[in-house]
Design an enzyme around this catalytic site. Structure first.
Site, PDB file in Angstrom:
ATOM      1  N   LYS A   2     -31.122  70.339 -22.501  1.00  0.00           N
ATOM      2  CA  LYS A   2     -31.859  69.257 -21.825  1.00  0.00           C
ATOM      3  C   LYS A   2     -32.883  68.609 -22.767  1.00  0.00           C
ATOM      4  CE  LYS A   2     -29.869  69.428 -17.763  1.00  0.00           C
ATOM      5  NZ  LYS A   2     -29.037  68.313 -17.295  1.00  0.00           N
ATOM      6  N   ARG A  43     -21.764  66.492  -5.170  1.00  0.00           N
ATOM      7  CA  ARG A  43     -22.782  67.188  -4.367  1.00  0.00           C
ATOM      8  C   ARG A  43     -24.156  67.011  -5.025  1.00  0.00           C
ATOM      9  NH1 ARG A  43     -21.019  73.164  -6.567  1.00  0.00           N
ATOM     10  NH2 ARG A  43     -22.587  73.243  -8.206  1.00  0.00           N
ATOM     11  N   TYR A  76     -30.023  76.289 -21.610  1.00  0.00           N
ATOM     12  CA  TYR A  76     -30.219  75.121 -20.729  1.00  0.00           C
ATOM     13  C   TYR A  76     -31.366  74.239 -21.255  1.00  0.00           C
ATOM     14  CZ  TYR A  76     -30.937  72.655 -16.239  1.00  0.00           C
ATOM     15  OH  TYR A  76     -31.075  71.703 -15.260  1.00  0.00           O
ATOM     16  N   ALA A  94     -20.657  64.076  -9.325  1.00  0.00           N
ATOM     17  CA  ALA A  94     -21.279  63.409  -8.176  1.00  0.00           C
ATOM     18  C   ALA A  94     -20.765  63.888  -6.820  1.00  0.00           C
ATOM     19  CB  ALA A  94     -21.073  61.891  -8.311  1.00  0.00           C
ATOM     20  N   SER A 110     -34.221  67.656 -17.527  1.00  0.00           N
ATOM     21  CA  SER A 110     -34.872  68.661 -16.666  1.00  0.00           C
ATOM     22  C   SER A 110     -36.276  68.974 -17.168  1.00  0.00           C
ATOM     23  CB  SER A 110     -34.051  69.957 -16.678  1.00  0.00           C
ATOM     24  OG  SER A 110     -34.777  71.002 -16.061  1.00  0.00           O
TER      25      SER A 110
END
Ligand code: NAI
Length: 272
Positions: free
Chosen positions: A184, A40, A180, A38, A167
């Site tokens: 996800k 950024r 990735y 958390a 995502s």
């Protein structure tokens, strides 16, 4: 590191010094949240939105203590109690230490937001096992580590909420992102299974599937590729981190108490 040592760098707002500006009618007043990754980007925006909605927020970060402190200070400025804690969520031992400190100094959490994530992109024919495992270890196993470690907090809460940030790539796939996408998509399957399992404990479990959001993760994409992506987004713009934060604040509130096992697309219409 002992718990006492690891508390260094953690701080809470002193309500006597800073009473904050939030109204008591906010929909997350009295709730405690933990947001991973958390310091950024989307995680930061989620902290801000939860704080705006009245929650107190524990800010997990992996490397940048300074940035995490800035995020916490921003939330404190609007009246939230905050804690910052460094832990690599891909190591369950570090997550367990985080839990011990959070429980002792911040309190038991009602809301877990599994936001931390990484990408190591390359065509599959070049993908080595290390690049595969690294992404799975953070994006999928990290969600397991945090969810299983904090599960009893959520079970004890009257308002247990889990939000997993997945995502669009986990839904539609993407060239160069097999690792990735797999991580996800795994999170989506896990979200739906946990929604069914944890309903008896009155915990709702939902996922948010962002499209392309303007953060460091997207700023690294070459301009020519960005143009091609924009052409595929009906709303013709990238999303803003705040647009994810607001959805998290809604899904964690009582207004969303009958929503569980849902995957909320926030993608400008790119995948419907
Ligand atoms: P980001 O790279 O700006 O932020 C990710 C954060 O996770 C960083 O603060 C990083 O330090 C932290 N992190 C990474 N590994 C960690 C670990 N092992 N332990 C603790 N913290 C760790 O990325 P962004 O864009 O803010 O992404 C947030 C989430 O949203 C990720 O899960 C990402 O996969 C997802 N997402 C982002 C999209 C985008 O367009 N930016 C699109 C779809 C999903």
């Amino acid at each position: 590191m002992s718990i006492e040592e690891s508390v260094k760098g953690i701080k809470a707002r002193d309500p006597a010094v800073n009473p904050g500006t939030r109204a008591s009618s906010q929909r997350l007043t009295g709730r405690k949240a933990l947001v991973t990754g958390a310091s950024r980007g989307i995680g930061r925006a989620i902290v801000e939105a939860l704080a705006e909605a009245g929650a107190d927020v524990a800010v997990n970060y992996r490397s940048s203590e300074e940035k995490a402190e800035m995020v916490a200070m921003g939330a404190e400025a609007i009246g939230a109690d905050t804690w910052t804690y460094r832990a690599d969520i891909s190591h369950i031992g570090e997550v367990e230490e985080m839990r011990a400190v959070v429980e002792k100094y911040f309190g038991k959490i009602d809301i877990l937001v599994n936001n931390a994530g990484i990408n190591v992109d390359m065509l599959f024919k070049k993908m080595d096992q290390e690049s595969w495992n690294k992404v799975i270890q953070v994006n999928l196993n990290g969600v397991f580590n945090c969810t299983s470690t904090f599960l009893d907090h959520l079970m004890e809460s009257e308002h247990g909420r889990i939000i997993n940030i997945t995502s669009i790539v986990g839904q539609m796939g993407n060239i160069g992102q097999a690792n990735y996408a797999a991580s996800k998509a795994g999170v989506i399957g896990m979200t739906k299974s946990l929604a069914k399992e944890l309903a008896r404990n009155k915990i709702t479990v939902n996922a948010i599937a962002p499209g392309f959001i303007e953060t460091d993760m997207v700023s690294g994409i070459p301009d020519k590729v960005k143009e091609k992506i924009l052409a595929q987004i009906p709303l013709r713009r990238f999303g803003m981190p705040e647009e994810i934060g607001k959805a998290v604040a809604f899904l964690t509130s009582d207004d969303a108490s009958y929503i569980t096992g849902h995957v909320l697309n926030i993608n400008g219409g790119m995948y419907i």
